[in-house]
Design a protein around this motif. Structure first.
Motif, PDB file in Angstrom:
ATOM      1  N   LEU A 100       0.832  -1.200   0.000  1.00  0.00           N
ATOM      2  CA  LEU A 100       0.000   0.000   0.000  1.00  0.00           C
ATOM      3  C   LEU A 100       0.868   1.251   0.000  1.00  0.00           C
ATOM      4  N   ILE A 101       0.425   2.291  -0.672  1.00  0.00           N
ATOM      5  CA  ILE A 101       0.980   3.636  -0.505  1.00  0.00           C
ATOM      6  C   ILE A 101      -0.219   4.575  -0.398  1.00  0.00           C
ATOM      7  N   ARG A 102      -0.379   5.164   0.756  1.00  0.00           N
ATOM      8  CA  ARG A 102      -1.526   6.051   0.986  1.00  0.00           C
ATOM      9  C   ARG A 102      -1.466   7.268   0.059  1.00  0.00           C
ATOM     10  N   GLN A 103      -2.640   7.728  -0.363  1.00  0.00           N
ATOM     11  CA  GLN A 103      -2.754   8.889  -1.242  1.00  0.00           C
ATOM     12  C   GLN A 103      -3.495  10.025  -0.530  1.00  0.00           C
ATOM     13  N   PRO A 104      -3.198  11.261  -0.901  1.00  0.00           N
ATOM     14  CA  PRO A 104      -3.972  12.383  -0.343  1.00  0.00           C
ATOM     15  C   PRO A 104      -5.449  12.246  -0.714  1.00  0.00           C
ATOM     16  N   ASP A 105      -6.308  12.858   0.085  1.00  0.00           N
ATOM     17  CA  ASP A 105      -7.744  12.759  -0.147  1.00  0.00           C
ATOM     18  C   ASP A 105      -8.164  13.333  -1.499  1.00  0.00           C
ATOM     19  N   TYR A 106      -7.369  14.270  -2.039  1.00  0.00           N
ATOM     20  CA  TYR A 106      -7.755  14.898  -3.307  1.00  0.00           C
ATOM     21  C   TYR A 106      -7.355  14.078  -4.539  1.00  0.00           C
ATOM     22  N   VAL A 107      -6.677  12.958  -4.340  1.00  0.00           N
ATOM     23  CA  VAL A 107      -6.377  12.068  -5.468  1.00  0.00           C
ATOM     24  C   VAL A 107      -7.634  11.240  -5.757  1.00  0.00           C
ATOM     25  N   THR A 108      -8.201  11.448  -6.936  1.00  0.00           N
ATOM     26  CA  THR A 108      -9.416  10.738  -7.336  1.00  0.00           C
ATOM     27  C   THR A 108      -9.054   9.506  -8.162  1.00  0.00           C
ATOM     28  N   ALA A 109     -10.045   8.672  -8.420  1.00  0.00           N
ATOM     29  CA  ALA A 109      -9.825   7.491  -9.258  1.00  0.00           C
ATOM     30  C   ALA A 109      -9.353   7.898 -10.645  1.00  0.00           C
ATOM     31  N   ALA A 110      -9.882   9.010 -11.160  1.00  0.00           N
ATOM     32  CA  ALA A 110      -9.496   9.480 -12.500  1.00  0.00           C
ATOM     33  C   ALA A 110      -8.041   9.927 -12.527  1.00  0.00           C
ATOM     34  N   ILE A 111      -7.616  10.659 -11.512  1.00  0.00           N
ATOM     35  CA  ILE A 111      -6.216  11.092 -11.434  1.00  0.00           C
ATOM     36  C   ILE A 111      -5.305   9.872 -11.311  1.00  0.00           C
ATOM     37  N   ALA A 112      -5.695   8.933 -10.460  1.00  0.00           N
ATOM     38  CA  ALA A 112      -4.888   7.732 -10.265  1.00  0.00           C
ATOM     39  C   ALA A 112      -4.759   6.947 -11.560  1.00  0.00           C
ATOM     40  N   GLU A 113      -5.843   6.802 -12.290  1.00  0.00           N
ATOM     41  CA  GLU A 113      -5.810   6.048 -13.536  1.00  0.00           C
ATOM     42  C   GLU A 113      -4.893   6.716 -14.557  1.00  0.00           C
ATOM     43  N   GLU A 114      -4.953   8.030 -14.649  1.00  0.00           N
ATOM     44  CA  GLU A 114      -4.064   8.748 -15.571  1.00  0.00           C
ATOM     45  C   GLU A 114      -2.603   8.543 -15.174  1.00  0.00           C
ATOM     46  N   GLY A 115      -2.340   8.597 -13.869  1.00  0.00           N
ATOM     47  CA  GLY A 115      -0.979   8.380 -13.396  1.00  0.00           C
ATOM     48  C   GLY A 115      -0.496   6.967 -13.670  1.00  0.00           C
ATOM     49  N   LEU A 116      -1.362   5.991 -13.480  1.00  0.00           N
ATOM     50  CA  LEU A 116      -0.998   4.595 -13.727  1.00  0.00           C
ATOM     51  C   LEU A 116      -0.703   4.353 -15.205  1.00  0.00           C
ATOM     52  N   GLN A 117      -1.504   4.948 -16.063  1.00  0.00           N
ATOM     53  CA  GLN A 117      -1.270   4.795 -17.507  1.00  0.00           C
ATOM     54  C   GLN A 117       0.075   5.390 -17.906  1.00  0.00           C
ATOM     55  N   THR A 118       0.396   6.554 -17.340  1.00  0.00           N
ATOM     56  CA  THR A 118       1.689   7.194 -17.613  1.00  0.00           C
ATOM     57  C   THR A 118       2.839   6.328 -17.120  1.00  0.00           C
ATOM     58  N   ALA A 119       2.683   5.765 -15.913  1.00  0.00           N
ATOM     59  CA  ALA A 119       3.732   4.925 -15.326  1.00  0.00           C
ATOM     60  C   ALA A 119       3.959   3.672 -16.158  1.00  0.00           C
TER      61      ALA A 119
END
Length: 201
Positions: A100-119
């Motif tokens: 697990l790596i905790r995320q700030p409350d303002y990280v949404t599923a959409a932001i996370a998905e965009e970040g994962l695709q970039t990674a």
């Protein structure tokens, strides 16, 4: 622009003492990745790299939106499939884990998905496709700070188990570890790890 550092702003979550204590946690967002096998295995090391690659991709997106943050500490949930067995007496190759790596409350599923695709595009050789974004709800927990090597954790756990029994509680979730120290770079005797269990009446 101020940078959010959860380890400094959330003292309940990251501020365990050397005595067991009861805390209450809300539902929180995390990056997560589940697997099995020994923590010394190449697969486990690759999983850690994938998690951090994803976390830093999301951090970069948030920084562009002027919501920069410090990537939070690595955490792990640990268990064995046969819960009647003592995990410490079970071969490490049979251990199950979720990083697990905790995320700030303002990280949404959409932001996370965009970040994962970039990674995934940036590091195609890493198992980033196995990283997902989700929530964890542990509620009431008992936690305690363990200082020293992982091999001496049973000593700290024994204190926690006694406290849980004294409080009339029972463990109701998975063994949770928060690695305040980078165990890849820190001497064993100096490791600081929060040990946590969800509990219920």
């Amino acid at each position: 622009m101020d940078k959010l550092d959860l380890t400094k702003t959330d003292k309940t979550y990251y501020g365990a003492s050397k005595k067991p204590e009861l805390i209450a946690l809300p539902v929180l967002p995390y990056l997560q990745m589940t697997g099995s096998g020994s923590p010394e295995s190449d697969a486990f090391k690759a999983a850690i790299e994938a998690m951090y690659t994803a976390a830093y991709s999301i951090k970069a997106l948030c920084k562009q939106a002027e919501q920069d943050f410090t990537v939070a500490k690595l955490e792990g949930l640990w268990w064995v499939e046969d819960m009647s067995l003592d995990p410490l007496e079970t071969p490490r190759e049979l251990w199950q884990w979720t990083l697990l790596i905790r995320q700030p409350d303002y990280v949404t599923a959409a932001i996370a998905e965009e970040g994962l695709q970039t990674a995934m595009k940036k590091k195609p050789h890493m198992p980033v496709e196995r990283v997902s974004f989700g929530q964890l709800s542990e509620g009431t927990c008992v936690q305690m700070l363990h200082v020293g090597p992982f091999s001496t954790e049973p000593e700290t756990l024994a204190i926690m188990y006694a406290y849980i029994e004294e409080q009339g509680l029972a463990i109701s979730g998975k063994h949770h570890e928060i690695y305040l120290s980078d165990f890849r770079k820190t001497a064993e005797e100096s490791l600081r790890t929060i040990l946590r269990y969800p509990v219920s009446k």
